[in-house]
Write an enzyme that holds these catalytic residues in place. Structure first.
Site, PDB file in Angstrom:
ATOM      1  N   GLU A 195       6.246  41.814 122.830  1.00 24.54           N
ATOM      2  CA  GLU A 195       5.584  41.945 124.075  1.00 24.54           C
ATOM      3  C   GLU A 195       5.158  43.226 123.801  1.00 24.54           C
ATOM      4  O   GLU A 195       5.863  44.316 124.027  1.00 24.54           O
ATOM      5  CB  GLU A 195       6.359  41.604 125.371  1.00 24.54           C
ATOM      6  CG  GLU A 195       5.967  42.122 126.555  1.00 24.54           C
ATOM      7  CD  GLU A 195       6.997  42.021 127.643  1.00 24.54           C
ATOM      8  OE1 GLU A 195       7.914  41.183 127.735  1.00 24.54           O
ATOM      9  OE2 GLU A 195       6.842  42.963 128.506  1.00 24.54           O
ATOM     10  N   ARG A 253       1.701  50.346 128.323  1.00 24.60           N
ATOM     11  CA  ARG A 253       2.271  51.816 128.561  1.00 24.60           C
ATOM     12  C   ARG A 253       1.660  52.997 128.020  1.00 24.60           C
ATOM     13  O   ARG A 253       1.864  54.134 128.318  1.00 24.60           O
ATOM     14  CB  ARG A 253       3.809  52.155 128.464  1.00 24.60           C
ATOM     15  CG  ARG A 253       4.626  50.865 129.666  1.00 24.60           C
ATOM     16  CD  ARG A 253       5.933  50.791 129.054  1.00 24.60           C
ATOM     17  NE  ARG A 253       6.734  49.757 129.615  1.00 24.60           N
ATOM     18  CZ  ARG A 253       7.768  49.592 129.667  1.00 24.60           C
ATOM     19  NH1 ARG A 253       8.676  50.485 129.029  1.00 24.60           N
ATOM     20  NH2 ARG A 253       8.282  48.080 129.800  1.00 24.60           N
ATOM     21  N   LYS A 307       9.874  36.027 134.687  1.00 24.15           N
ATOM     22  CA  LYS A 307      10.837  37.324 134.259  1.00 24.15           C
ATOM     23  C   LYS A 307      11.537  37.469 135.222  1.00 24.15           C
ATOM     24  O   LYS A 307      11.037  37.860 136.683  1.00 24.15           O
ATOM     25  CB  LYS A 307       9.861  38.249 133.851  1.00 24.15           C
ATOM     26  CG  LYS A 307      10.564  39.714 133.464  1.00 24.15           C
ATOM     27  CD  LYS A 307       9.464  40.639 132.681  1.00 24.15           C
ATOM     28  CE  LYS A 307      10.119  42.026 132.693  1.00 24.15           C
ATOM     29  NZ  LYS A 307       9.454  42.729 131.772  1.00 24.15           N
TER      30      LYS A 307
HETATM   31  C1  3PG Z   1      10.844  46.965 129.937  1.00 24.53           C
HETATM   32  O1  3PG Z   1      10.146  46.428 130.443  1.00 24.53           O
HETATM   33  O2  3PG Z   1      11.132  48.150 129.495  1.00 24.53           O
HETATM   34  C2  3PG Z   1      11.639  45.954 129.272  1.00 24.53           C
HETATM   35  O3  3PG Z   1      12.198  45.148 130.238  1.00 24.53           O
HETATM   36  C3  3PG Z   1      12.753  46.410 128.338  1.00 24.53           C
HETATM   37  O4  3PG Z   1      13.846  46.893 128.975  1.00 24.53           O
HETATM   38  P1  3PG Z   1      15.192  47.569 128.160  1.00 24.53           P
HETATM   39  O5  3PG Z   1      14.301  48.766 127.471  1.00 24.53           O
HETATM   40  O6  3PG Z   1      16.245  47.711 128.996  1.00 24.53           O
HETATM   41  O7  3PG Z   1      15.382  46.240 126.933  1.00 24.53           O
END
Ligand code: 3PG
Length: 218
Positions: free
Chosen positions: A47, A51, A135
């Site tokens: 995924e 960002r 999710k």
């Molecule tokens: C996110 O969108 O940052 C994901 O959910 C990952 O979360 P994490 O870094 O706590 O695994």
């Protein structure tokens, strides 16, 4: 409303892979070595979060270099980003929250989408667009497995992908729950390892995560 064959095929792959690595790439040059580490480590999915400016190009590179990999876009916040992600080769869309415009566009265009939800209301809103997989974010801060169990006791046809605060220690109990189709997390693909070019270390962490899935689900 049943899922279309295209959506169902992607959901089946999420379920089969079990843990979906959530990646932040600052430089698209890292997309190929990271893809390699994911493939060789045994979690053939990513995924790629919108960002950074490198997200779109990173998706393009991963999708073309690794045709067998389930490459999608995360942190998708607008219909424009959905279009850019899909155009770059993303096979699914994940969002931290529930935006009706994003979900509607995806459903109308047969694009697999997992909107972020944290409450029954958001989940019901997603279900009313025909979705049966969402999710749950940020999972640990929102009550974790206990909350998922309570909600899915009521929303009996819903399957959940917890993300946010999941790691190699707590992922087992999530994966053991039949309402959880897969878990998402960044612990095996941390930004500092990517930045340092430590792709062997990433591959090892990915392999350990893949072994957890095998152990829990057989
Ligand atoms: C996110 O969108 O940052 C994901 O959910 C990952 O979360 P994490 O870094 O706590 O695994």
């Amino acid at each position: 409303m049943a899922n279309t064959p295209k959506v169902q095929a992607v959901l089946d792959r999420f379920t089969e892979i079990g843990i979906i690595p959530v990646v932040v790439l600052n430089d698209a040059k890292d997309a190929e070595p990271l893809g390699n580490a994911l493939m060789k480590g045994g979690l053939p999915a990513a995924e790629v979060t919108f960002r950074t400016d490198a997200a779109e190009e990173s998706i393009r590179i991963m999708a073309s270099k690794f045709p067998d990999m389930l490459v999608g876009a995360g942190t998708v916040l607008s219909v424009d980003q959905v279009k850019r992600a899909v155009n770059a080769g993303a096979k699914f869309i994940v969002s931290p929250g529930f935006d009706p415009a994003v979900v509607k566009y995806c459903v109308d265009n047969d694009i697999p989408v997992c909107p972020g939800t944290a409450t029954p209301s958001e989940m019901i809103a997603a279900m009313n667009f025909g979705l049966d997989h969402v999710k749950f974010f940020p999972a640990e801060l929102n009550g974790g497995l206990k909350k998922i169990k309570a909600i899915t006791a009521a929303l009996v046809n819903l399957k959940v992908m917890p993300t946010g605060g999941i790691n190699a220690d707590n992922v087992v109990e999530y994966l053991e729950n039949p309402k959880i189709f897969c878990a998402g997390g960044s612990w095996m693909v941390k930004g500092d390892l990517i930045k340092a070019g430590k792709f062997d270390e990433i591959e090892q962490k990915v392999r350990e995560a893949a072994e957890i899935v095998k152990k829990v689900r057989g």
